[in-house]
Design a protein around this motif. Structure first.
Motif, PDB file in Angstrom:
ATOM      1  N   MET A   1      72.541  65.977  74.255  1.00  0.00           N
ATOM      2  CA  MET A   1      71.487  66.429  75.579  1.00  0.00           C
ATOM      3  C   MET A   1      71.822  67.858  75.977  1.00  0.00           C
ATOM      4  O   MET A   1      73.129  68.145  76.011  1.00  0.00           O
ATOM      5  CB  MET A   1      72.106  65.198  76.706  1.00  0.00           C
ATOM      6  N   SER A   3      70.314  71.137  78.433  1.00  0.00           N
ATOM      7  CA  SER A   3      69.345  71.296  79.479  1.00  0.00           C
ATOM      8  C   SER A   3      69.189  72.881  79.854  1.00  0.00           C
ATOM      9  O   SER A   3      70.247  73.607  79.625  1.00  0.00           O
ATOM     10  CB  SER A   3      69.759  70.649  80.682  1.00  0.00           C
ATOM     11  N   LEU A  10      66.777  64.800  75.116  1.00  0.00           N
ATOM     12  CA  LEU A  10      67.360  63.343  75.018  1.00  0.00           C
ATOM     13  C   LEU A  10      67.474  62.727  74.043  1.00  0.00           C
ATOM     14  O   LEU A  10      66.594  63.166  73.070  1.00  0.00           O
ATOM     15  CB  LEU A  10      66.506  62.452  76.278  1.00  0.00           C
ATOM     16  N   THR A  90      64.107  69.805  88.136  1.00  0.00           N
ATOM     17  CA  THR A  90      65.212  68.666  87.360  1.00  0.00           C
ATOM     18  C   THR A  90      65.712  68.017  88.297  1.00  0.00           C
ATOM     19  O   THR A  90      66.485  68.762  89.185  1.00  0.00           O
ATOM     20  CB  THR A  90      65.855  69.415  86.236  1.00  0.00           C
ATOM     21  N   HIS A  92      67.701  65.009  87.652  1.00  0.00           N
ATOM     22  CA  HIS A  92      68.709  64.201  87.031  1.00  0.00           C
ATOM     23  C   HIS A  92      68.730  64.045  85.752  1.00  0.00           C
ATOM     24  O   HIS A  92      67.458  64.085  84.873  1.00  0.00           O
ATOM     25  CB  HIS A  92      68.637  62.778  87.534  1.00  0.00           C
ATOM     26  N   VAL A  93      69.535  64.469  84.931  1.00  0.00           N
ATOM     27  CA  VAL A  93      69.544  64.463  83.460  1.00  0.00           C
ATOM     28  C   VAL A  93      70.816  63.626  82.961  1.00  0.00           C
ATOM     29  O   VAL A  93      71.999  63.938  83.321  1.00  0.00           O
ATOM     30  CB  VAL A  93      69.516  65.883  82.753  1.00  0.00           C
ATOM     31  N   GLU A  94      70.769  62.610  82.019  1.00  0.00           N
ATOM     32  CA  GLU A  94      71.699  62.004  81.134  1.00  0.00           C
ATOM     33  C   GLU A  94      71.454  62.316  79.670  1.00  0.00           C
ATOM     34  O   GLU A  94      70.554  63.013  79.521  1.00  0.00           O
ATOM     35  CB  GLU A  94      71.973  60.560  81.745  1.00  0.00           C
ATOM     36  N   LYS A  95      72.375  61.514  78.884  1.00  0.00           N
ATOM     37  CA  LYS A  95      71.935  61.562  77.553  1.00  0.00           C
ATOM     38  C   LYS A  95      70.834  61.113  76.977  1.00  0.00           C
ATOM     39  O   LYS A  95      69.971  61.808  76.151  1.00  0.00           O
ATOM     40  CB  LYS A  95      73.032  60.981  76.816  1.00  0.00           C
ATOM     41  N   GLN A  97      68.353  59.639  79.676  1.00  0.00           N
ATOM     42  CA  GLN A  97      67.543  59.823  80.826  1.00  0.00           C
ATOM     43  C   GLN A  97      67.227  60.811  81.505  1.00  0.00           C
ATOM     44  O   GLN A  97      68.065  61.656  81.555  1.00  0.00           O
ATOM     45  CB  GLN A  97      68.207  58.452  81.628  1.00  0.00           C
ATOM     46  N   ALA A  98      66.254  61.163  82.092  1.00  0.00           N
ATOM     47  CA  ALA A  98      65.923  62.276  83.041  1.00  0.00           C
ATOM     48  C   ALA A  98      64.898  61.909  84.277  1.00  0.00           C
ATOM     49  O   ALA A  98      64.014  61.097  83.681  1.00  0.00           O
ATOM     50  CB  ALA A  98      65.624  63.555  82.157  1.00  0.00           C
ATOM     51  N   THR A 117      59.804  60.277  85.275  1.00  0.00           N
ATOM     52  CA  THR A 117      60.957  59.689  84.931  1.00  0.00           C
ATOM     53  C   THR A 117      60.917  59.450  83.174  1.00  0.00           C
ATOM     54  O   THR A 117      59.645  58.917  83.096  1.00  0.00           O
ATOM     55  CB  THR A 117      61.625  58.569  85.669  1.00  0.00           C
ATOM     56  N   GLU A 119      63.053  57.357  80.284  1.00  0.00           N
ATOM     57  CA  GLU A 119      64.320  56.647  79.539  1.00  0.00           C
ATOM     58  C   GLU A 119      63.984  56.336  78.096  1.00  0.00           C
ATOM     59  O   GLU A 119      63.023  55.581  77.772  1.00  0.00           O
ATOM     60  CB  GLU A 119      64.182  55.297  80.339  1.00  0.00           C
TER      61      GLU A 119
END
Length: 264
Positions: A1, A3, A10, A90, A92-95, A97-98, A117, A119
């Protein structure tokens, strides 16, 4: 990930999704292994349609006894909302999800917030859109406009869906208000699926992809050689006028779609 202001990437298994928050929070790329599913280019990928979908007739809509005029960006109509032309923030960002958002502003006449969103899993992508008001209730719509490659590896996609009706399209490209039995394509048309959107694209020997949503409206656009668009949305074209869905302080507009894929 990774950004940056330009993109968010993602990944899940061999699926990789790239989102461009500064460019209308559109999906710039969706790759399954080495296969790119979306047509490339700044107009393409997959963009959110919000706070209206498709054409709003002659750019006019009413909220109660107040009439508003939107810019005619597809004369003589206003098309596809303002979200695709806006820089989103932005949240929220995860591997895999955003979440992103922007605040509604001119030329949209009401204050509120839009959230999108993402996923991603190894075999699917779930997208969500929400429209909230900061006070005044207003009609709104939300949906997505993906440009799927018509051909993958030399194989043209087969399109499969079973709609209860088709919105008859007038010479002005707006629904006339009549519901007709679905007619053969090519299409730039809205279909009704009361049990929820369920459309399958099959590229023989490559991939099968199913687009689903609890919403009952989908626009199919396949008049271009390069791409097929399957657009789940919360109401029909010109729906701000013909089927207004009010966003109120206690009742935001929410819609989701899931794309699932299987390798063949």
């Amino acid at each position: 990930m990774s950004s940056s202001e330009e993109n968010v990437r993602l990944s899940a298994g061999d699926a990789e999704l790239t989102v461009h928050p500064a460019h209308g929070c559109r999906i710039g790329s969706l790759r399954i292994g080495s296969t790119e599913l979306l047509r490339q280019g700044e107009r393409y990928g997959c963009f959110p349609m919000v706070p209206w979908c498709g054409r709003t007739g002659y750019g006019e809509f009413r909220n109660g006894d107040v009439t508003h005029q939107l810019p005619l960006n597809s004369p003589p109509h206003a098309i596809h909302g303002t979200g695709r032309d806006t820089a989103w923030r932005t949240a929220h960002v995860e591997k895999a999800q955003a979440a992103f958002y922007y605040d509604l502003a001119e030329p949209w006449p009401y204050e509120g917030r839009v959230t999108q969103t993402f996923e991603l899993t190894e075999d699917g992508l779930t997208l969500g859109l929400a429209v909230e008001t900061y006070g005044t209730s207003f009609p709104a719509q939300a949906g997505w406009h993906p440009w799927f490659h018509r051909s993958l590896g030399g194989q043209d996609a087969r399109l499969s869906f079973d709609a209860a009706w088709q919105e008859e399209r007038g010479d002005d490209h707006l629904p006339t208000g009549r519901r007709i039995d679905p007619v053969p394509g090519p299409w730039d048309d809205c279909f009704g699926m009361p049990d929820g959107v369920d459309v399958t694209l099959t590229w023989p020997e490559r991939l099968e992809l199913t687009v689903k949503s609890r919403s009952e409206w989908v626009v199919i656009y396949d008049e271009q050689d390069e791409a097929i668009c399957v657009e789940p949305q919360s109401g029909p074209p010109n729906g701000l006028n013909t089927a207004p869905r009010l966003v109120t302080p206690i009742d935001p507009l929410e819609i989701a779609t899931t794309w699932s894929w299987t390798r063949l």
